[in-house]
Write an enzyme that holds these catalytic residues in place. Sequence first.
Site, short mmCIF file in Angstrom:
data_model
loop_
_atom_site.label_atom_id
_atom_site.label_comp_id
_atom_site.label_asym_id
_atom_site.label_seq_id
_atom_site.Cartn_x
_atom_site.Cartn_y
_atom_site.Cartn_z
N GLN A 45 35.41 42.77 41.54
CA GLN A 45 36.63 43.37 41.00
C GLN A 45 37.25 42.57 39.86
OE1 GLN A 45 38.33 43.97 45.18
NE2 GLN A 45 39.16 45.74 44.11
N HIS A 65 26.56 51.67 36.32
CA HIS A 65 25.78 51.84 35.09
C HIS A 65 24.96 53.13 35.10
CE1 HIS A 65 25.87 47.19 34.49
NE2 HIS A 65 26.99 47.77 34.11
N ASP A 78 31.96 45.21 34.41
CA ASP A 78 31.18 44.35 33.51
C ASP A 78 32.00 43.19 32.95
OD1 ASP A 78 29.20 46.16 33.98
OD2 ASP A 78 28.92 46.78 31.89
N ARG A 103 42.35 33.29 48.37
CA ARG A 103 41.19 33.94 48.97
C ARG A 103 40.37 34.60 47.86
NH1 ARG A 103 40.57 39.65 52.06
NH2 ARG A 103 38.38 39.38 52.55
N HIS A 148 31.88 40.62 49.93
CA HIS A 148 32.93 41.61 49.69
C HIS A 148 32.33 42.79 48.94
CE1 HIS A 148 37.52 42.12 49.31
NE2 HIS A 148 36.98 43.27 48.93
N ASN A 192 34.13 41.10 54.48
CA ASN A 192 35.40 41.78 54.26
C ASN A 192 35.29 43.23 54.71
OD1 ASN A 192 38.15 42.07 52.92
ND2 ASN A 192 37.00 43.72 51.97
N GLU A 193 36.21 43.63 55.59
CA GLU A 193 36.27 45.01 56.08
C GLU A 193 34.89 45.48 56.50
OE1 GLU A 193 40.25 46.51 53.73
OE2 GLU A 193 38.30 47.10 52.90
N ASN A 334 43.21 43.27 57.50
CA ASN A 334 43.70 43.95 56.30
C ASN A 334 44.49 45.17 56.76
OD1 ASN A 334 42.05 42.08 55.06
ND2 ASN A 334 40.68 43.57 54.13
N TYR A 336 47.40 48.22 55.32
CA TYR A 336 48.18 48.81 54.24
C TYR A 336 49.10 49.92 54.70
CZ TYR A 336 45.06 46.42 50.92
OH TYR A 336 44.37 45.48 50.20
N GLU A 404 44.64 40.93 53.76
CA GLU A 404 45.03 41.84 52.68
C GLU A 404 46.26 42.63 53.12
OE1 GLU A 404 42.19 44.55 50.95
OE2 GLU A 404 40.58 43.07 50.95
#
Length: 516
Positions: A45, A65, A78, A103, A148, A192-193, A334, A336, A404
């Site tokens: 990311q 891509h 990229d 993290r 991740h 992660n997750e 995590n 939200y 998160e």
Amino acid sequence: MLVESMVFTVMKSLVFLYSLICVCYGREYTFPADFQFGTGTSAYQVEGAWNVGGKGESNWDRLTHTNPEAIADQSNGDIACDTYSKTKQDVQLLKFLGVDFYRFSISWTRILPNGKTDYINPDGIRYYSDLIDELLANNITPMVTMYHWDLPQTLEEEGGWTNLALVDYFTEYANILFERFGDRVKTWITFNEASHICHFGYGGDLIAPMLKDKVAAYQCGKTVILAHAKVYHLYNERYREVQKGRIGISQHIIWFDPMEKYYKDVNAAQSALEYTFGWLVHPIFTKKGGYPPTMIASVEAASKKDNLPSSRLVDLTTEEIELIKGTADFLGVNHYTTASCSHIGDEEIHPGLFYYADADASCVSDFTEEGAASFWLKVIPSGFRKALNWIKDQYNNPEVIITENGFSNFGHLINDCRRIYYYNAYLEELLKAVHEDGCKVTGFTAWSFMDNFEWRSGYFERFGLFAVDFEKPDRPRTAKMSAHIYKHILRERKIDWKYTPEGFPECEWLRVKDEL
């Protein structure tokens, strides 16, 4: 005397009422002295430099891509935030925040370009070593996620996480991380997750590789949980005594309320929690181990409904159950948002909710609630406390680090009042869970450090404390108002709804809905 007694009684009542108000709003609570605050990112990311310094191709490189239309704005990672070339600058921003830890995840392909240990990329080792050293030089603890979501494309072509051979490949990769960085990294997260990798990547099409195969999703789950366990045992046997670190795993929990208070909806909400969160947590954090019984039963029933000869859920052997039990020093959580669930029964489920069907639950966001840029993210702070209490009750109150929690906005927004409201409200619920309920939450990670590539949403949805101008080649960062608020919370160790940082307009808390 009577008058004095009455005055004293009234004063006592007023004091009690004031205390009650303070408790209800979390204003009397401060974060414990040893509570740790941080912020975070993931490699694909933010790093950019996708083919620089000997890095190999990941499944996200291949997806963006060859299938750009899969991303909302047809963008890719990229360049992203170009953190690859901005280590010192970004660490100074972290120092400005005053965080205890940062993290970040390591890109498997930056260390092992083809996913295997026949070639270790020196530039990858150099890059992460420099980042770790720079963090430590500024009194910031590195918290490292090994995986991740960015799998080496060469391994994806061998079946990805449906292939049990990845248990050994991942363990060998982790061994290199321990060898090269374990003298300085003391907090590791394997995945992660973990369930999202399988539900959304192999069972669905929300993340790479977008396979949309339910059987593959359950094969993935077994591979991931075994890989985690093998890495934990590797660390115990070879590194823990000398390096004195610890290892956990991170899972995403949406709190599920029943749509109605009928027992079938109550059961559906519980089943959804077991299916989405408990699937790869129950095997580690319960004395009995193995998958959650409710999940085993619901997936078997759903498989029969689909006329399959046996359950889609891939069994764990007795030996595997024992291998997995207890393989975490803490649980990364995590969180939200909150959603509502109803029982499906024989009704058809909406195709967009395929990953709940095997739980016999139809779960949706409450679209009457205040929302973020991400359509699924509704602001319901009370669900945070409920989720933490459920984890406490289900898994014998493990140590929890919130890995998160955050809020998304559209565009290059600096005065992000709604994000500030979100953090204040959710952190108040966390304080209640710690002080009133006894939940062992020891850390909090604001997600995310900076605006970044938000997977299939591209750059439309932005979670950062720092805004990034993606229109400019040097990707300049600007502290949002929320960064100043978060800095204040860390310094004062409490929530202050009245605090407004210098140079920013005061938020009108009751009218933040018109910001988008």
